[in-house]
Scaffold this active site. Structure first.
Site, mmCIF file in Angstrom:
data_model
loop_
_atom_site.group_PDB
_atom_site.id
_atom_site.type_symbol
_atom_site.label_atom_id
_atom_site.label_comp_id
_atom_site.label_asym_id
_atom_site.label_seq_id
_atom_site.Cartn_x
_atom_site.Cartn_y
_atom_site.Cartn_z
ATOM 1 N N GLU A 1 -11.721 24.283 19.526
ATOM 2 C CA GLU A 1 -13.002 23.672 19.140
ATOM 3 C C GLU A 1 -12.952 22.967 17.776
ATOM 4 O O GLU A 1 -13.904 23.056 17.002
ATOM 5 C CB GLU A 1 -14.091 24.752 19.115
ATOM 6 C CG GLU A 1 -14.312 25.386 20.467
ATOM 7 C CD GLU A 1 -15.301 26.537 20.430
ATOM 8 O OE1 GLU A 1 -16.172 26.569 21.300
ATOM 9 O OE2 GLU A 1 -15.188 27.415 19.549
HETATM 10 C C1 ACM Z 1 -13.014 30.071 22.171
HETATM 11 O O1 ACM Z 1 -13.792 30.687 22.914
HETATM 12 N N1 ACM Z 1 -13.463 29.116 21.382
HETATM 13 C C2 ACM Z 1 -11.594 30.366 22.138
#
Ligand code: ACM
Length: 499
Positions: free
Chosen positions: A304
């Site tokens: 992310e």
């Molecule tokens: C995640 O759930 N961002 C690894």
């Protein structure tokens, strides 16, 4: 006859209709120390008995014996004796856990039913992750979590040690991380951090339960806290509509440079990936972590990173993976780092759905094409922080809505990603993110019983796995979990044994 309450399901069990092995105060438990201690602890907790005789007529013995796969074991129980053998101490420890699950009330007393059992793990890496960044969890909670996981034959404790909300482990090379950036948590709750001595204690405690600690410093995103401590290393937060939506749905401030972040949004922070000072930081924190961590893996996150330019992200994961490999450790990264140039030893951790979406499977396949393997953490099956149903008081729902126990169970690791087959899979890991999780009671409620479903995916042979069987077997574990003080979720889908 009811199924024996064994979870994860062993590779083979034969239960002849024969006289069981009685357990009372004169039962001798002897042999290898770890396994003896583990079984004695379960006997005491489950029955209230503290057998400690040096001689008696009925003996449980744990003995190392060559032959068989790593962590495998064999058990024979008859009226006169219990014999457990294994090629290594981990196997004997797992034999003790299996015997603990078999302890059954017998009138006014206790017994272990007559069985012959052979068992070995399907996957070498069987993990749970605890996020100690969104909410800090003290040493005693971590130890309790280790005990719970090890009892289900899980052998990796992945600690998510840093995120936007806080940095949780003290480092001599970068003291401001904990001096300045550890006091916050989601919702304005108190933060905290592990001293180096605390971390060493966690590693040693986990090792005593045959668990390896895999520490994670998440970067280049999820790094707002780094910017509190070392502002010169961090970009300013990038505010997207996602961040604004999270702030308006869940409350909390928008991320602000220099101000501790207590919200639940993701994807707004980034290290300055074009500055050499950032790579000095990476070398310092992972270099020190490598020296504190006897296990083979260091996890650098990589998920992310929405506030990092795409090209810069590629350069960053390549350099960080090589820094870690040069330290003599195997890097692990979330699947986003796949399909980049990356040190070819890097293990990928897939967190997409059981039916992959958005090309996440491509990113996971890239690790395999590189010659490395993949850990499977499909979010809509094994993310332990999802709600069980819409009425749940804690938990999230973004992973395809609530995750029932059946959905947590009914998936097959080798069927998730085309082209990622049995031999490409290092193992299975069930993460517990803690945005809504403050206490051990919260952990228990979300983790149990779904952690047992993940343990079975990681340990048991594919051909023996069956929801109806699992449902009955976990129902039979209720008395043990109650005796151990585990506040599991009493799902109405399960017939919980009273006995
Ligand atoms: C995640 O759930 N961002 C690894």
């Amino acid at each position: 006859m009811p199924l024996l309450p064994l979870v994860p399901l062993p590779a083979s069990v034969e239960a002849p209709d024969a006289v069981p092995f009685r357990i009372d105060a004169s039962t001798v438990i002897e042999g290898e120390a770890d396994a003896t201690a583990a079984l004695s602890a379960v006997v005491a907790t489950r029955t209230g008995l503290t057998p400690n005789p040096t001689a008696g007529d009925r003996t449980v013995v744990f003995r190392l014996a060559p032959g068989g796969a790593a962590e495998s074991y064999r058990i024979t129980v008859d009226e006169a004796s219990v014999t457990a053998t294994a090629p290594d101490r981990a196997g004997l420890f797992y034999a003790a856990q299996t015997l603990g699950q078999l302890i059954t009330r017998d009138g006014d007393g206790w017994m272990i039913p007559a069985v012959t059992l052979e068992d070995a793990p399907r996957f070498a890496y069987r993990g749970v992750m605890l996020d100690v960044a969104r909410h800090f969890h003290p040493l005693e909670t971590v130890k309790a979590f280790v005990d719970r996981a090890a009892a289900l034959k899980l052998n990796v404790l992945h600690l998510h040690l840093s995120d936007d909300q806080g940095w949780r482990v003290q480092l001599a090379s970068r003291p401001r991380l904990t001096e300045v950036a550890s006091s916050g948590a989601v919702g304005g709750d108190p933060g905290g951090f592990y001293t180096k001595a605390d971390y060493a204690e966690i590693v040693a405690y986990a090792a005593s339960r045959h668990m390896t600690v895999v520490p994670e410093f998440d970067m280049p995103g999820h790094t707002h806290a780094v910017g509190l401590a070392y502002p010169e290393l961090a970009e300013d937060p990038v505010l997207s509509t996602h961040i604004e939506e999270i702030a308006s749905t869940y409350g909390g401030e928008l991320p602000t440079p220099g101000v501790a972040y207590t919200g639940m949004a993701v994807g707004f922070s980034s290290l300055k990936t074009r500055d050499e000072a950032t790579y000095d930081f990476v070398a310092d924190v992972f270099g020190e972590l490598a020296g504190m961590t006897p296990g083979p893996y260091l996890h650098f996150g990589g998920d992310e990173s929405l506030a990092t330019e795409d090209e810069d992200f590629g350069v960053f994961v390549d350099r960080v993976s090589r820094i870690i490999a040069d330290l003599g450790k195997t890097p692990i990264a979330w699947h986003e780092a796949g399909s980049r140039t990356i040190d070819d030893s890097t293990v990928g951790q897939y967190w997409g759905f059981v039916v992959p979406t958005g090309g996440m499977d491509d990113k996971a396949r890239a690790f395999v094409r590189n010659g490395a393997r993949v850990i499977l953490s499909p979010a809509d099956a094994v993310y332990l922080d999802m709600k069980y149903d819409d009425d749940a008081q804690i938990g999230l729902t973004w992973a395809n809505g609530p995750t029932s126990i059946e959905r947590a169970y009914a998936w097959e690791p080798s069927a998730v990603i085309d082209g990622i087959d049995e031999s490409d899979i290092l193992g299975v890991e069930a993460p517990l993110w803690t945005e809504t999780v403050r206490t051990l009671a919260d952990i228990d409620l979300l983790a149990f019983p779904r952690i047992a479903a993940a343990a079975e995916a990681a340990w048991s042979p594919a051909d023996g796995r069956d929801w109806a069987s699992f449902r009955e077997r976990i129902g039979g574990l209720a008395p043990l979990w109650e005796a151990q003080g585990i506040g599991f979720w009493r799902s109405p889908q399960i017939d919980w044994s009273a006995g």
